[in-house]
Design a protein around this motif. Structure first.
Motif, mmCIF file in Angstrom:
data_model
loop_
_atom_site.group_PDB
_atom_site.id
_atom_site.type_symbol
_atom_site.label_atom_id
_atom_site.label_comp_id
_atom_site.label_asym_id
_atom_site.label_seq_id
_atom_site.Cartn_x
_atom_site.Cartn_y
_atom_site.Cartn_z
ATOM 1 N N THR A 34 0.876 -1.103 0.070
ATOM 2 C CA THR A 34 -0.051 -0.074 -0.096
ATOM 3 C C THR A 34 0.902 1.212 -0.088
ATOM 4 O O THR A 34 1.752 1.360 0.929
ATOM 5 C CB THR A 34 -0.950 -0.159 1.165
ATOM 6 N N ASN A 35 0.799 2.243 -0.849
ATOM 7 C CA ASN A 35 1.517 3.488 -1.192
ATOM 8 C C ASN A 35 1.101 4.190 0.198
ATOM 9 O O ASN A 35 0.240 4.329 0.775
ATOM 10 C CB ASN A 35 0.979 4.016 -2.320
ATOM 11 N N TYR A 36 2.307 4.934 0.641
ATOM 12 C CA TYR A 36 2.420 5.968 1.835
ATOM 13 C C TYR A 36 2.092 4.904 2.967
ATOM 14 O O TYR A 36 1.585 5.844 4.053
ATOM 15 C CB TYR A 36 1.443 7.079 1.540
ATOM 16 N N ASN A 40 5.128 -0.415 4.509
ATOM 17 C CA ASN A 40 5.660 -0.450 3.079
ATOM 18 C C ASN A 40 7.403 -0.089 3.119
ATOM 19 O O ASN A 40 7.578 1.157 3.365
ATOM 20 C CB ASN A 40 4.865 0.292 1.995
ATOM 21 N N ASN A 44 7.517 4.294 -2.463
ATOM 22 C CA ASN A 44 6.549 4.871 -2.068
ATOM 23 C C ASN A 44 6.002 4.502 -0.807
ATOM 24 O O ASN A 44 4.621 4.874 -0.171
ATOM 25 C CB ASN A 44 5.518 4.696 -3.272
ATOM 26 N N ARG A 155 5.066 13.454 -1.150
ATOM 27 C CA ARG A 155 5.953 12.677 -1.722
ATOM 28 C C ARG A 155 7.326 13.087 -1.130
ATOM 29 O O ARG A 155 8.395 12.321 -1.420
ATOM 30 C CB ARG A 155 5.874 13.063 -3.446
ATOM 31 N N THR A 158 8.389 10.112 1.550
ATOM 32 C CA THR A 158 8.433 8.695 1.164
ATOM 33 C C THR A 158 9.970 8.095 1.624
ATOM 34 O O THR A 158 10.982 8.870 1.904
ATOM 35 C CB THR A 158 8.291 8.386 -0.187
ATOM 36 N N HIS A 190 -5.610 4.704 4.672
ATOM 37 C CA HIS A 190 -4.848 3.940 3.593
ATOM 38 C C HIS A 190 -5.891 2.783 3.224
ATOM 39 O O HIS A 190 -5.159 2.263 2.283
ATOM 40 C CB HIS A 190 -3.306 3.631 3.880
#
Length: 342
Positions: A34-36, A40, A44, A155, A158, A190
């Protein structure tokens, strides 16, 4: 048949374990991709922020529920939250109530200047202070007794971008300004976790009531499954010898009213077993002597064998027709026979 049942049980257990492992593996893989998300480790992801806060001495954790259940006295970090979740009417209400009670939200959002249009929690908030102006358009809003610290351009925060140092410094400053030791990273925004966990909805009192109900059901099932004189049922009837015998005696009593005769048969068998156990052999056995010897034996301590024998003989001699008394005598005889069979 018993081996077959054990084999089936093992197969079912292994199948359920395999299903559980697969579900857990899918859940972990989803979190890590999962982004952000702080789960993770990729470009990203934001696991670096989680580790950074921990290394700086803060107590860190992940939060995967609605703002309705947020504890007080903590700082929550929301990194690039999904607009449809954080802007939901109920979620926005619970989040605003939580902030105004004196808590801090660090919101790492987009770089656009229309902050209020993107995040409804900041809609209409005209007064703010510029913070960490050395890096980005970062702001702090006072809301009730709490505050929102807004860091622009998620961004930059990250795993791949924070190596530029400046965003890491700004993030640590934000944590220090929040003045809370406990930091929760929001993963619910998220799309991870659950919105309305049952145990949280029913509250502490509800959990106690639920636990009591479950305990009552377990006790009820246990009592029903252990009724004396009736065989237990699992996959099939499991016959316990003493219960089966007593159940048969009860049936004979109900149909033929011949319980004194039944007791006589059981009593004679008991006398023979006891005599053999104590070493008496032959046809001419003095059972008064047998009972006296048994009375002295420490294995039968407290069983009052002489008195029991007298009661059995009186019952048989007088042809008494009392089901409960007969069952009581039978149970006592079985207790002694269990000692003999060991």
């Amino acid at each position: 048949m018993r081996k077959k049942e054990i084999f089936i049980f093992i197969l079912v257990f292994l199948f359920l374990s395999l299903v559980g492992i697969i579900i857990l593996d899918i859940e972990i893989e989803m979190k890590e991709s999962t982004n952000y998300s702080t789960y993770n480790n990729g470009k990203n992801g934001t696991r670096v922020l989680y580790r950074l806060a921990k290394e700086m001495g803060f107590k860190v954790g992940r939060y995967e529920k609605s703002a309705r259940f947020l504890p007080d006295g903590v700082t929550m970090v929301a990194i690039s939250p999904r607009i449809n979740i954080i802007n939901g009417s109920l979620e926005r209400k619970y989040l605003l109530d939580w902030i105004e009670r004196g808590n801090t939200l660090i919101l790492i959002g987009s770089k656009e200047l229309l902050i209020g249009n993107n995040y409804k929690i900041l809609e209409g908030q005209e007064e703010y202070a510029k913070v960490f102006s050395y890096f980005g358009d970062n702001r702090m809003y006072n809301m009730g007794n709490g505050k929102v610290i807004y860091l622009d351009n998620y961004r930059r925060y990250t795993n791949d971008s924070i190596k530029n140092l400046d965003p890491g410094v700004a993030f640590i400053h934000a944590l220090q300004v929040s003045s809370n030791e406990m930091i929760l990273f929001n993963e619910f925004y998220h799309g991870l976790g659950r919105e309305m966990p049952l145990l949280d909805v029913i509250g502490f009192t509800g959990r106690i009531i639920l636990a009591q109900l479950m305990l009552a059901i377990i006790i009820y099932i246990f009592i029903k499954s252990r009724r004396f004189g009736k065989p237990a049922v699992v996959y099939k009837i499991i016959k316990r010898e003493e219960n089966e015998n007593l159940y048969a005696l009860s049936n004979i009593y109900m149909k033929a009213k011949a319980n004194s005769m039944v007791l006589e048969i059981v009593y004679e068998k008991f006398k023979n077993e006891l005599a053999g156990f104590l070493g008496y052999k032959g046809r001419e056995i003095n059972y008064d002597e047998v009972f006296n010897e048994a009375q002295k034996n420490p294995l039968f301590k407290g069983m009052n064998i002489k008195e029991l024998a007298g009661n059995c003989e009186q019952y048989i001699k007088n042809n008494i027709n009392d089901k409960r008394k007969m069952e009581s005598l039978y149970i006592k005889l079985e207790e002694i026979r269990r000692v003999i069979r060991r």
